[in-house]
Design an enzyme around this catalytic site. Structure first.
Site, short mmCIF file in Angstrom:
data_model
loop_
_atom_site.label_atom_id
_atom_site.label_comp_id
_atom_site.label_asym_id
_atom_site.label_seq_id
_atom_site.Cartn_x
_atom_site.Cartn_y
_atom_site.Cartn_z
CD GLN A 128 -3.08 0.96 2.16
OE1 GLN A 128 -2.59 1.69 3.63
NE2 GLN A 128 -3.89 0.64 2.73
N GLY A 129 0.48 2.50 -0.70
CA GLY A 129 1.01 3.13 -0.56
C GLY A 129 0.85 4.49 -1.00
CB SER A 131 0.86 7.14 4.43
OG SER A 131 0.31 7.00 5.26
CB SER A 163 2.12 -2.76 4.61
OG SER A 163 1.69 -1.91 5.79
CD GLU A 246 -6.10 0.73 5.61
OE1 GLU A 246 -5.40 -0.14 5.71
OE2 GLU A 246 -6.80 1.57 5.58
#
Length: 385
Positions: A128-129, A131, A163, A246
């Site tokens: 996951q990109g 933040s 992550s 999520e």
């Protein structure tokens, strides 16, 4: 709201229990937490076993490789798998719980065919990109740029807390495609191949010593326009779909795990004499009520999701807010039951969970953000100035 299970659902539960009892004893030992290639292999092997047995992507569309089952059956699967001590989704979690459901809900037919079956088979891992160093709670303040160049976007910027970037094949990436638009309206959602030139991954070591997060630096990375999910500059709306998964269903198995931990603490308190403390007993009893209530809330959220096409609703924020605090309280109680010596023994699995629990009021949307969502979208209160 009917939270009871049907005869067909209970039959599904029985068959699942039988399968878990047959296959779990044959699994190899879990690899070292620091051996990421081995962890990826372990997690994806388990995912392939689920796929071959028909338990991968239960509630995903049949055309995407799933079974088209109800969200309730998926809930039963998560409950029984956790009770049986089955492996967690591990390195597969972004693809299975975030990116995959988003593509299923928002992607084109071609995108669903390309990305969903490999996720379900365990062939491909996602990270996951979202933040950035200056865009965490205020995610819409992100500054990673994507400039259109023919059939590609040229992406430059950086991400943090990515992550499983160190073992991922794909990244669900948020980029700014219109810097002149209001910040919520100039964002796009891209699927970026992690082997593209210009990507640098730098692992981050946590307090627990693990490296499941990373910084990712993007230097003119070319991402095909066909990898955009949703329309250009509509990425914020697509992101809300991602975040609803999520916050709405990704923690379901963890509620069951917390209830198991609580039961183990009660057993340990009786063994070591701390059960004689009435204050501690009341604390454990209140936590038991908390997690029972969270499980009922989960059932209600799943029932609502089932009525509204499979995308979790706003109740996910209520769940995420209370679950984050309850998990921290659980491991504070664990330290009290086990004592100071056990509380800092990092070889104990529960101690690592205690350290990770500190992040839960920040990860997947801070508690402050969740309170704002609940206040504005459920209670109808005006936005703060």
């Amino acid at each position: 709201m009917d939270l009871a299970y049907t005869e067909a659902e209970e039959e599904f539960r029985r068959r699942l229990r039988e399968w878990l009892a047959a296959v779990l004893p044959g699994l190899p030992p879990k690899p070292s937490p620091d051996d990421w290639p081995a962890r990826r292999a372990y997690d994806t092997t388990w995912q392939r076993m689920l796929y071959d047995a028909g338990y991968a992507g239960l509630h995903w569309p049949v055309e995407a490789g799933g079974r088209g089952a109800t969200p309730t059956q998926h809930l039963i699967f998560l409950e029984e798998a956790e009770k049986a001590g089955a492996p967690y989704v591990g390195a597969n979690f972004v693809g299975l719980l975030h990116a995959g459901p988003t593509v299923a809900a928002e992607g084109t037919a071609e995108q669903r065919v390309r990305w969903l079956p490999p996720v379900l088979r365990g062939d491909e891992i996602w990270c996951q990109g979202f933040s950035e160093p200056d865009a965490g709670s205020d995610l819409a303040a992100l500054r990673t740029r994507a400039v259109r160049d023919g059939d590609d976007y040229v992406v430059s910027g950086s991400k943090i807390w990515t992550s499983h970037a160190e073992v991922a094949d794909w990244c669900e990436l948020l980029v700014r495609t219109d810097p002149g638009a209001p910040k919520h309206r100039g964002i796009s959602w891209l699927a970026m191949p992690m082997d593209a030139p210009g990507i640098t991954v730098r692992p981050l070591r946590t307090l627990a010593g693990s490296t499941e997060f990373a910084e990712v630096f993007l230097d003119e990375v070319r991402v095909p326009v066909r990898n955009r999910v949703g329309a250009e500059n509509e990425g914020w709306r697509v992101t809300m779909v991602t975040l609803s998964f999520e916050r709405g269903t990704a923690f379901v198995g963890e509620v069951v795990a917390c209830r198991r931990t609580l039961e183990a603490l009660a057993v340990e308190a009786r063994r070591n004499g701390r059960w004689d403390d009435p204050v501690l007993r009341r604390r454990l009893g209140r936590l038991n009520a908390e997690f029972r209530a969270l499980w009922r809330l989960t059932q209600g959220n799943v029932a609502e999701s089932e009525r509204t096409g499979g995308v979790p609703g706003i109740g996910g924020s209520v769940f995420k807010l209370r679950y984050s605090g309850a998990r921290q309280e659980l491991y504070e109680a664990a330290a009290e039951v086990l004592g100071a010596e056990g509380a800092f023994d990092l070889d104990r699995e529960w101690a690592l969970d205690r350290l990770s629990s500190l992040s839960y009021t920040i990860a997947a949307g801070t508690s402050q953000i969740q309170r704002n969502i609940v206040a504005e979208r459920i209670l109808g209160l005006p936005k703060g100035r």
